[in-house]
Design an enzyme around this catalytic site. Structure first.
Site, PDB file in Angstrom:
ATOM      1  NE  ARG A 168      -4.173   1.958   2.130  1.00 47.97           N
ATOM      2  CZ  ARG A 168      -4.826   2.440   3.471  1.00 47.97           C
ATOM      3  NH1 ARG A 168      -4.472   2.092   4.526  1.00 47.97           N
ATOM      4  NH2 ARG A 168      -5.989   3.149   3.143  1.00 47.97           N
ATOM      5  CB  SER A 224      -5.637   5.103  -0.043  1.00 47.60           C
ATOM      6  OG  SER A 224      -5.491   4.008   0.028  1.00 47.60           O
ATOM      7  CB  SER A 225     -10.804   2.027  -0.375  1.00 44.36           C
ATOM      8  OG  SER A 225     -11.579   2.851  -1.272  1.00 44.36           O
ATOM      9  CD  GLN A 226     -11.872  -0.186   6.949  1.00 46.73           C
ATOM     10  OE1 GLN A 226     -13.096   0.451   6.616  1.00 46.73           O
ATOM     11  NE2 GLN A 226     -11.825  -0.838   8.193  1.00 46.73           N
TER      12      GLN A 226
END
Length: 335
Positions: free
Chosen positions: A51, A105-107
């Protein structure tokens, strides 16, 4: 002296790389332990795609404003805060405009749930609406191959950044700058459409860009609707039980969400705070009076998201409870 300085810089770079790899591996273990990476192919994708490579900076809340945390901060303490923040299982604000969030930025755990629910098969062609940082597209590329992944975003800054992040790790999907509500006709037909921004309505255009039997997974109200496309005119499906909160879809064809001012006035506070009731309240906004929604929700046993569904047809769109042909059907997105 120069040799010593070079050795120190090399050691610092190595130490930083080790910390990032350790944090990445820990996140994969945590997601696996949480039960959201049961599919070994998605587990391998999360293990292969770090990530931090897609979030070189993000904005953290700080009082009434925001603080930028970034990978190249000269302060090692701030760099450590950035790295910890990147690998927390939480959404991260990656782009603000005039103080308003326009991209995130999504979980990671929600991303894993959505990718699993997308139910891709080898050879499927996927359209992602909302390129964001490119992290989700990289996971799809690892699973399916670059040639099967198209990702669209309205903002050229976002697509350029996503393309650069992806290329740095060797991924080269088709990254398109355009209105996601219009889909991507040049790359159609698709077997799957994955949406990473909240919708007030499902753009009918998408159905015509899908193969029969395709699946559309999209945030709607505060949930995730999984639609099966019958043909260019019709799709239907139910919500997953999973809560979902995303940045709204932007673009010329996007429909604004209903004005919720005063929506909960006079309702019991404990129900206003009830997530499942909030979902129904938003889903039926402009159609049911909040008191009507509350009475129905109580009389039907306080239903969760998975008892609701959506039908998309040539004449319009409807949400429903339990059965699309049953007594509880409402026009979707009508003020």
């Amino acid at each position: 002296m120069a040799a010593h300085t070079a050795h120190s810089a090399h050691s610092a770079r190595t130490g930083t790389r080790d910390l990032r790899e350790t944090a990445h591996a820990a996140q994969v273990r945590e997601l696996t332990a949480a039960g959201v990476l049961e599919d070994p192919r998605w587990r391998a994708a999360f293990a292969a795609v770090p990530r931090h490579a897609f979030v070189p900076y993000f904005w953290a809340d700080r009082g009434a404003g925001h603080e930028r945390l970034w990978a190249e901060d000269p302060d090692p303490g701030q760099r450590a805060r950035w790295l910890r923040g990147v690998y927390v299982d939480a959404p991260l604000a990656t782009r603000l405009r005039d103080g308003r969030l326009v991209s995130s930025s999504s979980q990671p755990s929600l991303m894993a749930k959505m990718l699993t629910a997308l139910d891709v098969r080898d050879g499927d062609d996927v359209l992602e609406i909302g390129a964001g940082t490119g992290y989700n597209a990289a996971l799809l590329c690892h699973r399916l191959g670059d040639e099967h992944v198209t990702t669209v975003d309205l903002d050229e800054e976002i697509t350029e950044s996503a393309r650069a992040h992806l290329a740095r790790l060797g991924y080269h999907p088709t990254v398109v700058t355009g209105d996601g509500a219009r889909g991507c006709p040049a790359r159609a037909p698709f077997d799957r459409i994955l949406v990473t921004c909240m919708l007030p309505l499902v753009p009918h255009t998408w159905l015509g860009q899908c193969r029969p039997g395709a699946r559309i997974l999209a945030p709607l109200s505060t949930g995730l609707i999984a639609l099966t496309v019958r043909d260019a005119d019709f799709a239907e499906g139910r919500f997953l039980h999973t809560p979902a909160y995303f940045v709204p879809l932007r673009g010329a064809t996007a429909v604004p969400p209903p004005d919720r001012t005063g929506m909960v006035r006079g309702l019991p506070y404990e129900l206003v705070e009830n997530e499942r009731f909030q979902f129904m309240l938003v889903l039926t906004a402009g159609v049911l009076h909040p008191r009507e929604a509350l009475d129905l929700w109580r009389s039907e046993g306080r239903p969760g998201r998975e008892r609701f569904g959506v039908s998309v047809g040539p004449e319009g769109q409807w949400s429903w409870l339990d059965d699309p042909q049953g007594p509880y059907v409402w026009p979707l997105g009508e003020a």
